[in-house]
Scaffold this motif. Structure first.
Motif, PDB file in Angstrom:
ATOM      1  N   PRO A 140       1.009  -1.032  -0.017  1.00  0.00           N
ATOM      2  CA  PRO A 140      -0.021  -0.102   0.063  1.00  0.00           C
ATOM      3  C   PRO A 140       0.930   1.338   0.205  1.00  0.00           C
ATOM      4  N   GLY A 141       2.027   1.219   0.465  1.00  0.00           N
ATOM      5  CA  GLY A 141       2.997   2.329   0.509  1.00  0.00           C
ATOM      6  C   GLY A 141       3.568   2.718  -0.880  1.00  0.00           C
ATOM      7  N   ALA A 142       3.392   1.845  -1.887  1.00  0.00           N
ATOM      8  CA  ALA A 142       4.039   1.907  -3.080  1.00  0.00           C
ATOM      9  C   ALA A 142       3.594   3.166  -4.100  1.00  0.00           C
ATOM     10  N   LYS A 143       4.454   3.682  -4.670  1.00  0.00           N
ATOM     11  CA  LYS A 143       4.009   4.808  -5.531  1.00  0.00           C
ATOM     12  C   LYS A 143       3.436   4.226  -6.731  1.00  0.00           C
ATOM     13  N   ILE A 144       2.193   4.441  -7.006  1.00  0.00           N
ATOM     14  CA  ILE A 144       1.697   3.780  -8.167  1.00  0.00           C
ATOM     15  C   ILE A 144       0.978   4.938  -9.220  1.00  0.00           C
ATOM     16  N   VAL A 145       1.474   4.824 -10.448  1.00  0.00           N
ATOM     17  CA  VAL A 145       0.894   5.750 -11.682  1.00  0.00           C
ATOM     18  C   VAL A 145       0.177   4.972 -12.535  1.00  0.00           C
ATOM     19  N   VAL A 146      -1.022   5.695 -12.951  1.00  0.00           N
ATOM     20  CA  VAL A 146      -1.950   5.143 -13.755  1.00  0.00           C
ATOM     21  C   VAL A 146      -1.933   5.895 -15.092  1.00  0.00           C
ATOM     22  N   ILE A 147      -1.716   4.989 -16.136  1.00  0.00           N
ATOM     23  CA  ILE A 147      -1.646   5.676 -17.458  1.00  0.00           C
ATOM     24  C   ILE A 147      -3.104   5.121 -18.129  1.00  0.00           C
ATOM     25  N   HIS A 181      -1.833  11.624 -16.707  1.00  0.00           N
ATOM     26  CA  HIS A 181      -2.731  11.966 -17.707  1.00  0.00           C
ATOM     27  C   HIS A 181      -2.102  12.575 -19.157  1.00  0.00           C
ATOM     28  N   LEU A 182      -1.870  11.802 -20.035  1.00  0.00           N
ATOM     29  CA  LEU A 182      -1.177  11.913 -21.181  1.00  0.00           C
ATOM     30  C   LEU A 182      -2.162  12.113 -22.332  1.00  0.00           C
ATOM     31  N   ASP A 198       3.131  15.388 -24.106  1.00  0.00           N
ATOM     32  CA  ASP A 198       3.018  14.908 -22.635  1.00  0.00           C
ATOM     33  C   ASP A 198       3.877  14.015 -22.473  1.00  0.00           C
ATOM     34  N   ALA A 199       3.898  13.143 -23.319  1.00  0.00           N
ATOM     35  CA  ALA A 199       4.911  11.836 -22.957  1.00  0.00           C
ATOM     36  C   ALA A 199       6.155  12.169 -23.081  1.00  0.00           C
ATOM     37  N   ASN A 200       6.750  12.998 -23.313  1.00  0.00           N
ATOM     38  CA  ASN A 200       8.206  13.501 -23.378  1.00  0.00           C
ATOM     39  C   ASN A 200       8.232  14.610 -22.460  1.00  0.00           C
ATOM     40  N   ASP A 201       7.409  14.879 -21.610  1.00  0.00           N
ATOM     41  CA  ASP A 201       7.239  15.903 -20.677  1.00  0.00           C
ATOM     42  C   ASP A 201       8.169  15.495 -19.359  1.00  0.00           C
ATOM     43  N   ASP A 202       9.101  16.272 -18.916  1.00  0.00           N
ATOM     44  CA  ASP A 202       9.981  15.938 -17.889  1.00  0.00           C
ATOM     45  C   ASP A 202       9.362  15.536 -16.696  1.00  0.00           C
ATOM     46  N   ARG A 203       8.070  16.241 -16.434  1.00  0.00           N
ATOM     47  CA  ARG A 203       7.417  16.091 -15.241  1.00  0.00           C
ATOM     48  C   ARG A 203       6.763  14.723 -15.176  1.00  0.00           C
ATOM     49  N   GLN A 232      -5.440  -0.248 -27.838  1.00  0.00           N
ATOM     50  CA  GLN A 232      -3.869  -0.188 -27.666  1.00  0.00           C
ATOM     51  C   GLN A 232      -3.146   0.616 -28.812  1.00  0.00           C
ATOM     52  N   LYS A 233      -3.989   0.963 -30.034  1.00  0.00           N
ATOM     53  CA  LYS A 233      -3.248   1.774 -30.929  1.00  0.00           C
ATOM     54  C   LYS A 233      -3.263   3.030 -30.514  1.00  0.00           C
ATOM     55  N   ARG A 234      -4.288   3.582 -29.871  1.00  0.00           N
ATOM     56  CA  ARG A 234      -4.339   4.847 -29.091  1.00  0.00           C
ATOM     57  C   ARG A 234      -3.080   5.201 -28.092  1.00  0.00           C
ATOM     58  N   LEU A 235      -3.041   4.062 -27.276  1.00  0.00           N
ATOM     59  CA  LEU A 235      -1.840   4.120 -26.468  1.00  0.00           C
ATOM     60  C   LEU A 235      -0.377   4.086 -26.917  1.00  0.00           C
ATOM     61  N   LEU A 236      -0.402   3.306 -28.057  1.00  0.00           N
ATOM     62  CA  LEU A 236       0.962   3.329 -28.716  1.00  0.00           C
ATOM     63  C   LEU A 236       1.139   4.567 -29.354  1.00  0.00           C
ATOM     64  N   ALA A 237       0.110   5.062 -29.949  1.00  0.00           N
ATOM     65  CA  ALA A 237       0.080   6.561 -30.744  1.00  0.00           C
ATOM     66  C   ALA A 237       0.741   7.522 -29.963  1.00  0.00           C
ATOM     67  N   VAL A 238       0.362   7.641 -28.334  1.00  0.00           N
ATOM     68  CA  VAL A 238       0.714   8.570 -27.581  1.00  0.00           C
ATOM     69  C   VAL A 238       2.112   8.242 -26.994  1.00  0.00           C
TER      70      VAL A 238
END
Lengths: 310, 310
Positions: free
Chosen positions: A51-58, A88-89, A94-99, A117-123
């Motif tokens: 539960p203490g883990a840092k999780i990011v949701v794409i 939120h990409l 966004d996917a090249n943004d340092d933050r 999945q095509k949308r995901l890969l396109a981004v």
């Protein structure tokens, strides 16, 4: 402390982390429980460090990213996770943004939702964020989860689209370039529920280089790199291996059904657990050692392979 | 001429017949076209000797036998057949009646309709008519056709009933004793249309002695005994061979899904044609000889085997 010292310490810590964890993939066939037992999401959280883990949701696969985030925000909160956030990409920018890259660079768990999945890969395909995900998995032993589209996107050759016909059909399925956490496989999801064996056989018939992996809803194939696999959830994982098959697919016209002789099929229901020889413990000993059938061993060796960052 | 002379002549004629034809089975997955092209029924008539052949139609699988006969009466008439008749068997007494046995004894084609294979076997299994059918096939080279229930009934181990679940399930399918024109196989029909692969895998998981044959609607597996096979119609024939698989089916509880490793799967679409080595002609040469994959050869050798009358 000099910058060099800091780097040395960081590297030592990294090495320590790698020694502790080889990195996991949690490949989910869609429709995982998000309200009740949540066995699969729970496992994802555990493998991310608890539960203490840092999780990011794409959510980049989804056209309703904010709704999607709401659902997972609630689910992870219900599992006691406190450090989860929405990546939120909306564009490759966004996917090249340092933050965002920093968010991935210190995440313990990275979860990719469903959508397309095509949308995901396109981004994210080929972006700095893509590289950061590989680094997280391969250098720090992070856990990468993906459901539905997020599952299909994990392999290097990605099932991009194709109808699920009654029979395999030449030319009915198209592949794209996926994220490449796994190689020499192709992943389909919602597998039994949407009757997609024919679709997977269509891919394998024309691409015998790829082993087909079909994952049912509310079911996950959990891969511990270098160690073994486990099937978690309610359904099963189906594997079709056409490497030794005979087929007339090269000779028939598009949309015809190929003759397929000697496709190897494996069905691994939830609870199946296999370790590479030498990696078993008591829980994982089933099928281990000399008793493991050769086709399964070959599948296991490939899917647990610790591919370098390319 | 003495009775002995007559017998000798009859035997010589019989031998001559056997030399001419090895006997055929036309195993149809149900839903064969009965109004338009009628490719499968046409093939059945050809293999029975053409429009002049004597054809009997056994409707005992059906609870609406007279309607069933009406349908086939029309279809065979439309194909120019003039000597077709309804073998209306309502009880085992009927199936031991000399009049009906004589009908089978000199039939060139015997066709079993759909319905319920358990009903069919309850009426004719082990009767004199059953024996007469074997004699017709094996001594005179008659053609035996069966669709749906009539197809399932052809093997010695008959798929009697069982649900088609999303996954194979231990204990979900029950077998019965079928007519035994074929051995070491189990036949399912309406195969792709009713998504029955799991059901067939359920059988094979618990009975690896049996190779599973799934036949699609409007599709027939045509077997020429001692010679070869051909797939006719619109769909495909799926074969699942679990003889070399590994499974935990013996260890799990009823209704659980077994682990299955290395089931061999073959898909033979309509137009597939295989002859035993040494039996090919130009049309049937595909896959013949040293190029035929071993698992297919083994399937072929078993299914074309000229089993004696037992």
């Amino acid at each position: 402390m000099t910058a060099q010292d800091k780097n040395a310490i960081a590297l030592a810590e990294q090495a320590d982390q790698v020694a502790k964890s080889h990195g996991h993939l949690v490949i989910i066939g869609g429709g995982e429980d998000k309200q009740n037992d949540m066995a699969i999401l729970k496992r994802f959280v555990e493998l991310s460090g608890g539960p203490g883990a840092k999780i990011v949701v794409i959510t980049a696969a989804s056209s309703v990213a904010v709704n999607m985030w709401d659902t997972y925000d609630r689910a992870f909160a219900d599992l006691g996770v406190t450090r989860h956030s929405h990546l939120h990409l909306q564009s490759r920018h966004d996917a090249n943004d340092d933050r965002h890259i920093r968010d991935v660079a210190d995440a313990d768990g990275i979860f990719m939702t469903g959508g397309d999945q095509k949308r995901l890969l396109a981004v994210i395909g080929g972006t700095a964020l893509d590289t950061a995900m590989h680094a997280a998995l391969k250098l720090r032993g992070a856990c990468i989860g993906g459901t539905s589209a997020g599952a299909s996107a994990m392999s290097g050759h990605m099932l991009a689209q194709g109808r699920a016909e009654l029979h395999p059909e030449k030319g009915s399925v198209s592949l794209g370039a996926g994220l490449g956490f796994l190689h020499k496989v192709v992943i389909d999801q919602h597998f039994s529920e949407r009757q997609r064996l024919s679709r997977l056989l269509s891919v394998v018939a024309q691409n015998p280089y790829l082993q087909g992996i079909g994952i049912d809803e509310d079911t996950a194939l959990v891969v511990e790199r270098g160690v073994g696999i486990e099937v978690v959830g309610q359904g099963a994982v189906t594997i079709v291996d056409g490497r030794t098959m005979s087929t007339n697919v090269a000779e028939i016209a598009n949309h015809e059904t190929p003759e397929l002789i000697d496709v190897r099929l494996h069905l691994l229901p939830a609870g199946s657990k296999y370790a590479l020889p030498g990696n078993s413990d008591d829980d994982a000993s089933r099928g281990d050692g000399p008793r493991m059938p050769q086709p399964l061993l070959e599948f296991l060796e490939n899917i647990t392979k610790r591919n370098p960052i390319s």
